[in-house]
Write a protein that holds these residues in place. Structure first.
Motif, PDB file in Angstrom:
ATOM      1  N   ALA A 103       0.806  -1.220   0.000  1.00  0.00           N
ATOM      2  CA  ALA A 103       0.000   0.000   0.000  1.00  0.00           C
ATOM      3  C   ALA A 103       0.840   1.271   0.000  1.00  0.00           C
ATOM      4  O   ALA A 103       0.546   2.226  -0.726  1.00  0.00           O
ATOM      5  N   ASP A 104       1.898   1.322   0.807  1.00  0.00           N
ATOM      6  CA  ASP A 104       2.657   2.570   0.913  1.00  0.00           C
ATOM      7  C   ASP A 104       3.630   2.781  -0.248  1.00  0.00           C
ATOM      8  O   ASP A 104       4.384   3.754  -0.268  1.00  0.00           O
ATOM      9  N   SER A 105       3.598   1.880  -1.240  1.00  0.00           N
ATOM     10  CA  SER A 105       4.450   2.054  -2.424  1.00  0.00           C
ATOM     11  C   SER A 105       3.729   2.810  -3.537  1.00  0.00           C
ATOM     12  O   SER A 105       4.350   3.163  -4.546  1.00  0.00           O
ATOM     13  N   LYS A 106       2.461   3.088  -3.373  1.00  0.00           N
ATOM     14  CA  LYS A 106       1.669   3.715  -4.436  1.00  0.00           C
ATOM     15  C   LYS A 106       2.089   5.155  -4.689  1.00  0.00           C
ATOM     16  O   LYS A 106       2.253   5.946  -3.755  1.00  0.00           O
ATOM     17  N   ILE A 107       2.277   5.484  -5.976  1.00  0.00           N
ATOM     18  CA  ILE A 107       2.556   6.861  -6.390  1.00  0.00           C
ATOM     19  C   ILE A 107       1.609   7.216  -7.525  1.00  0.00           C
ATOM     20  O   ILE A 107       1.508   6.484  -8.513  1.00  0.00           O
ATOM     21  N   ASP A 108       0.887   8.326  -7.380  1.00  0.00           N
ATOM     22  CA  ASP A 108       0.019   8.817  -8.451  1.00  0.00           C
ATOM     23  C   ASP A 108       0.887   9.478  -9.519  1.00  0.00           C
ATOM     24  O   ASP A 108       1.690  10.367  -9.228  1.00  0.00           O
ATOM     25  N   LEU A 109       0.717   9.048 -10.776  1.00  0.00           N
ATOM     26  CA  LEU A 109       1.588   9.510 -11.853  1.00  0.00           C
ATOM     27  C   LEU A 109       0.970  10.589 -12.731  1.00  0.00           C
ATOM     28  O   LEU A 109       1.613  11.593 -13.030  1.00  0.00           O
ATOM     29  N   VAL A 110      -0.257  10.358 -13.196  1.00  0.00           N
ATOM     30  CA  VAL A 110      -0.846  11.261 -14.190  1.00  0.00           C
ATOM     31  C   VAL A 110      -2.345  11.412 -13.986  1.00  0.00           C
ATOM     32  O   VAL A 110      -3.004  10.570 -13.369  1.00  0.00           O
ATOM     33  N   LYS A 111      -2.872  12.502 -14.559  1.00  0.00           N
ATOM     34  CA  LYS A 111      -4.313  12.707 -14.671  1.00  0.00           C
ATOM     35  C   LYS A 111      -4.675  12.572 -16.145  1.00  0.00           C
ATOM     36  O   LYS A 111      -4.020  13.158 -17.009  1.00  0.00           O
ATOM     37  N   SER A 112      -5.736  11.802 -16.413  1.00  0.00           N
ATOM     38  CA  SER A 112      -6.070  11.483 -17.792  1.00  0.00           C
ATOM     39  C   SER A 112      -7.539  11.791 -18.084  1.00  0.00           C
ATOM     40  O   SER A 112      -8.427  11.226 -17.462  1.00  0.00           O
ATOM     41  N   PRO A 113      -7.811  12.687 -19.054  1.00  0.00           N
ATOM     42  CA  PRO A 113      -9.202  13.024 -19.394  1.00  0.00           C
ATOM     43  C   PRO A 113      -9.800  12.040 -20.404  1.00  0.00           C
ATOM     44  O   PRO A 113      -9.085  11.377 -21.161  1.00  0.00           O
ATOM     45  N   ILE A 114     -11.118  11.972 -20.427  1.00  0.00           N
ATOM     46  CA  ILE A 114     -11.838  11.147 -21.391  1.00  0.00           C
ATOM     47  C   ILE A 114     -12.052  11.935 -22.679  1.00  0.00           C
ATOM     48  O   ILE A 114     -12.408  13.111 -22.650  1.00  0.00           O
ATOM     49  N   GLY A 115     -11.834  11.268 -23.797  1.00  0.00           N
ATOM     50  CA  GLY A 115     -12.025  11.890 -25.091  1.00  0.00           C
ATOM     51  C   GLY A 115     -13.134  11.235 -25.883  1.00  0.00           C
ATOM     52  O   GLY A 115     -13.638  10.159 -25.536  1.00  0.00           O
ATOM     53  N   VAL A 116     -13.521  11.902 -26.970  1.00  0.00           N
ATOM     54  CA  VAL A 116     -14.569  11.428 -27.872  1.00  0.00           C
ATOM     55  C   VAL A 116     -13.945  11.252 -29.251  1.00  0.00           C
ATOM     56  O   VAL A 116     -13.228  12.139 -29.735  1.00  0.00           O
ATOM     57  N   ALA A 117     -14.215  10.109 -29.893  1.00  0.00           N
ATOM     58  CA  ALA A 117     -13.626   9.823 -31.200  1.00  0.00           C
ATOM     59  C   ALA A 117     -14.681   9.405 -32.208  1.00  0.00           C
ATOM     60  O   ALA A 117     -15.710   8.815 -31.841  1.00  0.00           O
ATOM     61  N   VAL A 118     -14.413   9.706 -33.494  1.00  0.00           N
ATOM     62  CA  VAL A 118     -15.234   9.234 -34.610  1.00  0.00           C
ATOM     63  C   VAL A 118     -14.295   8.648 -35.660  1.00  0.00           C
ATOM     64  O   VAL A 118     -13.076   8.860 -35.608  1.00  0.00           O
ATOM     65  N   LYS A 119     -14.844   7.937 -36.607  1.00  0.00           N
ATOM     66  CA  LYS A 119     -14.046   7.385 -37.698  1.00  0.00           C
ATOM     67  C   LYS A 119     -13.406   8.524 -38.478  1.00  0.00           C
ATOM     68  O   LYS A 119     -14.007   9.582 -38.669  1.00  0.00           O
ATOM     69  N   ALA A 120     -12.181   8.326 -38.922  1.00  0.00           N
ATOM     70  CA  ALA A 120     -11.464   9.362 -39.665  1.00  0.00           C
ATOM     71  C   ALA A 120     -12.283   9.827 -40.869  1.00  0.00           C
ATOM     72  O   ALA A 120     -12.785   9.015 -41.649  1.00  0.00           O
ATOM     73  N   GLY A 121     -12.444  11.132 -40.982  1.00  0.00           N
ATOM     74  CA  GLY A 121     -13.186  11.709 -42.090  1.00  0.00           C
ATOM     75  C   GLY A 121     -14.672  11.860 -41.858  1.00  0.00           C
ATOM     76  O   GLY A 121     -15.354  12.542 -42.637  1.00  0.00           O
ATOM     77  N   ALA A 122     -15.197  11.236 -40.808  1.00  0.00           N
ATOM     78  CA  ALA A 122     -16.629  11.351 -40.513  1.00  0.00           C
ATOM     79  C   ALA A 122     -16.926  12.735 -39.925  1.00  0.00           C
ATOM     80  O   ALA A 122     -16.034  13.374 -39.346  1.00  0.00           O
ATOM     81  N   PRO A 123     -18.151  13.204 -40.062  1.00  0.00           N
ATOM     82  CA  PRO A 123     -18.504  14.493 -39.442  1.00  0.00           C
ATOM     83  C   PRO A 123     -18.263  14.460 -37.937  1.00  0.00           C
ATOM     84  O   PRO A 123     -18.582  13.465 -37.281  1.00  0.00           O
ATOM     85  N   LYS A 124     -17.699  15.535 -37.416  1.00  0.00           N
ATOM     86  CA  LYS A 124     -17.436  15.610 -35.984  1.00  0.00           C
ATOM     87  C   LYS A 124     -18.621  16.243 -35.267  1.00  0.00           C
ATOM     88  O   LYS A 124     -19.011  17.370 -35.594  1.00  0.00           O
ATOM     89  N   PRO A 125     -19.199  15.543 -34.307  1.00  0.00           N
ATOM     90  CA  PRO A 125     -20.339  16.114 -33.588  1.00  0.00           C
ATOM     91  C   PRO A 125     -19.920  17.259 -32.684  1.00  0.00           C
ATOM     92  O   PRO A 125     -18.759  17.343 -32.263  1.00  0.00           O
ATOM     93  N   ASP A 126     -20.857  18.122 -32.389  1.00  0.00           N
ATOM     94  CA  ASP A 126     -20.636  19.197 -31.422  1.00  0.00           C
ATOM     95  C   ASP A 126     -20.609  18.579 -30.025  1.00  0.00           C
ATOM     96  O   ASP A 126     -21.557  17.900 -29.620  1.00  0.00           O
ATOM     97  N   ILE A 127     -19.516  18.766 -29.292  1.00  0.00           N
ATOM     98  CA  ILE A 127     -19.429  18.268 -27.909  1.00  0.00           C
ATOM     99  C   ILE A 127     -19.024  19.413 -26.981  1.00  0.00           C
ATOM    100  O   ILE A 127     -18.385  19.199 -25.958  1.00  0.00           O
TER     101      ILE A 127
END
Length: 264
Positions: A103-127
């Motif tokens: 337990a005491d060996s744990k180190i937090d490394l990074v913060k990672s956000p969630i992304g939204v993806a579509v197929k290449a070339g497809a219309p990109k939705p408004d997010i």
């Protein structure tokens, strides 16, 4: 004298190398289990660590959670060898409660956000905001999300928050083990959700962007020493390097935010 980024990185890595050799008299094999969130940066950084320390890093990849054969908790349960675990922070906490992590060996490394993806070339939705994301999801025919931290949030919290949980039942599906981006690239889902760092390496998709702030869920990825570790000192040196200033450029490049001070 002013140091450029290359010299600074070399000095920082040299410090980690000195640390590694101060705690380990000879080169070791370090066995790592890692989930996808940090994998891109990790793959770029490990060769530097190996060259500097002489250690050999052996890596097994799998989700932080779930029941697939390569999921990290499943690997540990069947007795696979491990020195270092790199995965979602709260999943490490769960393993610590089970006695599988120091337990005491744990180190937090990074913060990672969630992304939204579509197929290449497809219309990109408004997010751009929550209402726009809701409209995009209701309009889409198929949606994919992961079986790890981002997918748990999307399916159990975000859909509920948007008031579309019932509407998603027949068109949103959980993707076990396989990167969500690959499902989107093959045309099997119109919209995919996963950590941006896991979407970036996938060819054949366009990343629309991160979820808007009112819907975003930041995941912390952490590292720790497994209770069964046979090379804990070399494992600690690897974690220290991944948390050091030398690793930050690759981490940022992969779409994550380093947790400053984690390696100090």
């Amino acid at each position: 004298m002013r140091l450029n980024s290359t010299n600074f990185r070399a000095l920082a890595l040299g410090f980690v190398a000195a640390l590694a050799f101060s705690v380990s008299a000879s080169a070791a094999e370090v066995r790592v289990m890692i989930s996808g969130g940090l994998a891109a940066a990790y793959k770029a950084l490990v060769p530097e660590f190996e060259r500097a320390t002489g250690h050999k890093v052996l890596t097994a990849y799998g989700p932080s959670m779930g029941t697939t054969a390569n999921a990290i908790p499943v690997r540990l349960e069947r007795g696979e060898a491990a020195d270092v675990l790199i995965m979602v922070g709260y999943a490490i906490d769960d393993l610590a409660r089970q006695g599988k992590v120091i337990a005491d060996s744990k180190i937090d490394l990074v913060k990672s956000p969630i992304g939204v993806a579509v197929k290449a070339g497809a219309p990109k939705p408004d997010i751009s905001n929550a209402d726009a994301v809701k409209r995009a999801l209701l309009a889409a025919k198929t949606i994919a999300y992961s079986d790890s931290a981002s997918g748990v949030y999307v399916s159990t919290e975000m859909f509920d928050k948007l008031g579309i949980k019932d509407a998603m039942k027949d068109k949103a599906r959980k993707i076990p083990a396989t990167p969500v981006g690959e499902i989107v690239a093959h045309g099997n889902a119109e919209i995919g959700f996963q950590q941006i760092s896991e979407l970036r390496p996938v060819e054949g998709i366009d990343i629309v962007g991160p979820l808007p702030d009112e819907l975003q869920k930041i995941t912390v990825f952490s590292a720790a020493i497994a209770s069964v570790s046979k090379e804990p000192d070399a494992g600690k040196a690897l974690i220290k390097f991944l948390a050091s200033p030398a690793a930050r450029p690759e981490i940022v490049k992969s779409g994550m935010d380093p947790i400053v001070g984690a390696g100090n």
